[in-house]
Design a protein around this motif. Structure first.
Motif, PDB file in Angstrom:
ATOM      1  N   LYS A  11       7.418  -8.462   5.349  1.00 55.53           N
ATOM      2  CA  LYS A  11       7.186  -7.597   6.516  1.00 55.53           C
ATOM      3  C   LYS A  11       7.356  -6.134   6.132  1.00 55.53           C
ATOM      4  N   GLU A  12       8.366  -5.882   5.302  1.00 55.91           N
ATOM      5  CA  GLU A  12       8.648  -4.504   4.903  1.00 55.91           C
ATOM      6  C   GLU A  12       7.515  -3.928   4.061  1.00 55.91           C
ATOM      7  N   LYS A  13       7.016  -4.707   3.098  1.00 48.08           N
ATOM      8  CA  LYS A  13       5.935  -4.237   2.235  1.00 48.08           C
ATOM      9  C   LYS A  13       4.659  -4.040   3.041  1.00 48.08           C
ATOM     10  N   ARG A  14       4.374  -4.969   3.967  1.00 42.89           N
ATOM     11  CA  ARG A  14       3.187  -4.852   4.819  1.00 42.89           C
ATOM     12  C   ARG A  14       3.265  -3.580   5.659  1.00 42.89           C
ATOM     13  N   ALA A  15       4.428  -3.316   6.251  1.00 43.80           N
ATOM     14  CA  ALA A  15       4.612  -2.107   7.058  1.00 43.80           C
ATOM     15  C   ALA A  15       4.434  -0.855   6.208  1.00 43.80           C
ATOM     16  N   GLU A  16       4.952  -0.893   4.990  1.00 39.89           N
ATOM     17  CA  GLU A  16       4.815   0.240   4.069  1.00 39.89           C
ATOM     18  C   GLU A  16       3.342   0.490   3.733  1.00 39.89           C
ATOM     19  N   MET A  17       2.603  -0.585   3.483  1.00 37.01           N
ATOM     20  CA  MET A  17       1.183  -0.451   3.145  1.00 37.01           C
ATOM     21  C   MET A  17       0.370   0.054   4.338  1.00 37.01           C
ATOM     22  N   ILE A  18       0.678  -0.438   5.522  1.00 39.06           N
ATOM     23  CA  ILE A  18      -0.010   0.040   6.726  1.00 39.06           C
ATOM     24  C   ILE A  18       0.263   1.523   6.919  1.00 39.06           C
ATOM     25  N   SER A  19       1.492   1.928   6.708  1.00 44.23           N
ATOM     26  CA  SER A  19       1.856   3.341   6.806  1.00 44.23           C
ATOM     27  C   SER A  19       1.080   4.177   5.786  1.00 44.23           C
ATOM     28  N   SER A  20       0.931   3.645   4.567  1.00 44.12           N
ATOM     29  CA  SER A  20       0.177   4.351   3.525  1.00 44.12           C
ATOM     30  C   SER A  20      -1.290   4.509   3.914  1.00 44.12           C
ATOM     31  N   ILE A  21      -1.869   3.462   4.489  1.00 44.02           N
ATOM     32  CA  ILE A  21      -3.268   3.532   4.927  1.00 44.02           C
ATOM     33  C   ILE A  21      -3.423   4.583   6.023  1.00 44.02           C
ATOM     34  N   LYS A  22      -2.507   4.580   6.982  1.00 45.79           N
ATOM     35  CA  LYS A  22      -2.566   5.567   8.063  1.00 45.79           C
ATOM     36  C   LYS A  22      -2.423   6.985   7.511  1.00 45.79           C
ATOM     37  N   SER A  23      -1.508   7.169   6.577  1.00 49.64           N
ATOM     38  CA  SER A  23      -1.309   8.495   5.967  1.00 49.64           C
ATOM     39  C   SER A  23      -2.544   8.936   5.200  1.00 49.64           C
ATOM     40  N   TYR A  24      -3.148   8.010   4.467  1.00 47.52           N
ATOM     41  CA  TYR A  24      -4.357   8.335   3.707  1.00 47.52           C
ATOM     42  C   TYR A  24      -5.462   8.823   4.646  1.00 47.52           C
ATOM     43  N   GLU A  30      -8.720  13.251   7.980  1.00 40.20           N
ATOM     44  CA  GLU A  30      -8.306  13.844   9.248  1.00 40.20           C
ATOM     45  C   GLU A  30      -8.606  12.924  10.424  1.00 40.20           C
ATOM     46  N   GLU A  31      -8.381  11.620  10.194  1.00 39.15           N
ATOM     47  CA  GLU A  31      -8.551  10.603  11.229  1.00 39.15           C
ATOM     48  C   GLU A  31      -7.204   9.939  11.458  1.00 39.15           C
ATOM     49  N   GLU A  32      -6.845   9.801  12.709  1.00 35.01           N
ATOM     50  CA  GLU A  32      -5.597   9.128  13.029  1.00 35.01           C
ATOM     51  C   GLU A  32      -5.896   7.669  13.359  1.00 35.01           C
ATOM     52  N   LEU A  33      -5.378   6.765  12.528  1.00 38.24           N
ATOM     53  CA  LEU A  33      -5.574   5.334  12.750  1.00 38.24           C
ATOM     54  C   LEU A  33      -4.375   4.758  13.473  1.00 38.24           C
ATOM     55  N   GLY A  34      -4.641   3.776  14.319  1.00 37.01           N
ATOM     56  CA  GLY A  34      -3.567   3.039  14.953  1.00 37.01           C
ATOM     57  C   GLY A  34      -3.093   1.916  14.051  1.00 37.01           C
ATOM     58  N   GLU A  35      -2.041   1.255  14.485  1.00 37.36           N
ATOM     59  CA  GLU A  35      -1.484   0.137  13.718  1.00 37.36           C
ATOM     60  C   GLU A  35      -2.511  -0.972  13.519  1.00 37.36           C
ATOM     61  N   LEU A  36      -3.256  -1.300  14.575  1.00 33.57           N
ATOM     62  CA  LEU A  36      -4.220  -2.393  14.494  1.00 33.57           C
ATOM     63  C   LEU A  36      -5.321  -2.082  13.490  1.00 33.57           C
ATOM     64  N   ALA A  37      -5.890  -0.899  13.555  1.00 33.48           N
ATOM     65  CA  ALA A  37      -6.967  -0.529  12.628  1.00 33.48           C
ATOM     66  C   ALA A  37      -6.466  -0.553  11.185  1.00 33.48           C
ATOM     67  N   ALA A  38      -5.289   0.017  10.944  1.00 29.61           N
ATOM     68  CA  ALA A  38      -4.733   0.032   9.590  1.00 29.61           C
ATOM     69  C   ALA A  38      -4.414  -1.385   9.126  1.00 29.61           C
TER      70      ALA A  38
END
Length: 78
Positions: A11-24, A30-38
């Protein structure tokens, strides 16, 4: 890829990767992604792209170990 061979993340690694995708997306596009999209992007990467990277790693390991085994054969006494 079937469930047996699916890459599993904590769960921790998945959350970290989702956060990385959103940051990227925010920093590079310059697009803000939600949790679902990421999360959907991560699922796509895991299912469609990751197996190729994994297989390349397996092949590279095989090639490396084969080279090392050749080295072992070179110490034979005749």
């Amino acid at each position: 890829m079937n469930n047996k061979n699916k890459i599993k993340l904590t769960k921790e690694k998945r959350a970290e990767m989702i956060s990385s995708i959103k940051s990227y997306f925010l920093n590079e596009r310059e697009e803000e992604l939600g949790e679902l999209a990421a999360s959907l992007i991560l699922d796509f990467i895991i299912e469609e792209l990751a197996p190729e990277f994994y297989n390349q790693g397996v092949y590279d390991s095989y090639a490396y170990m084969s080279d090392r085994l050749e080295d072992v054969l070179s110490i034979q006494k005749y």
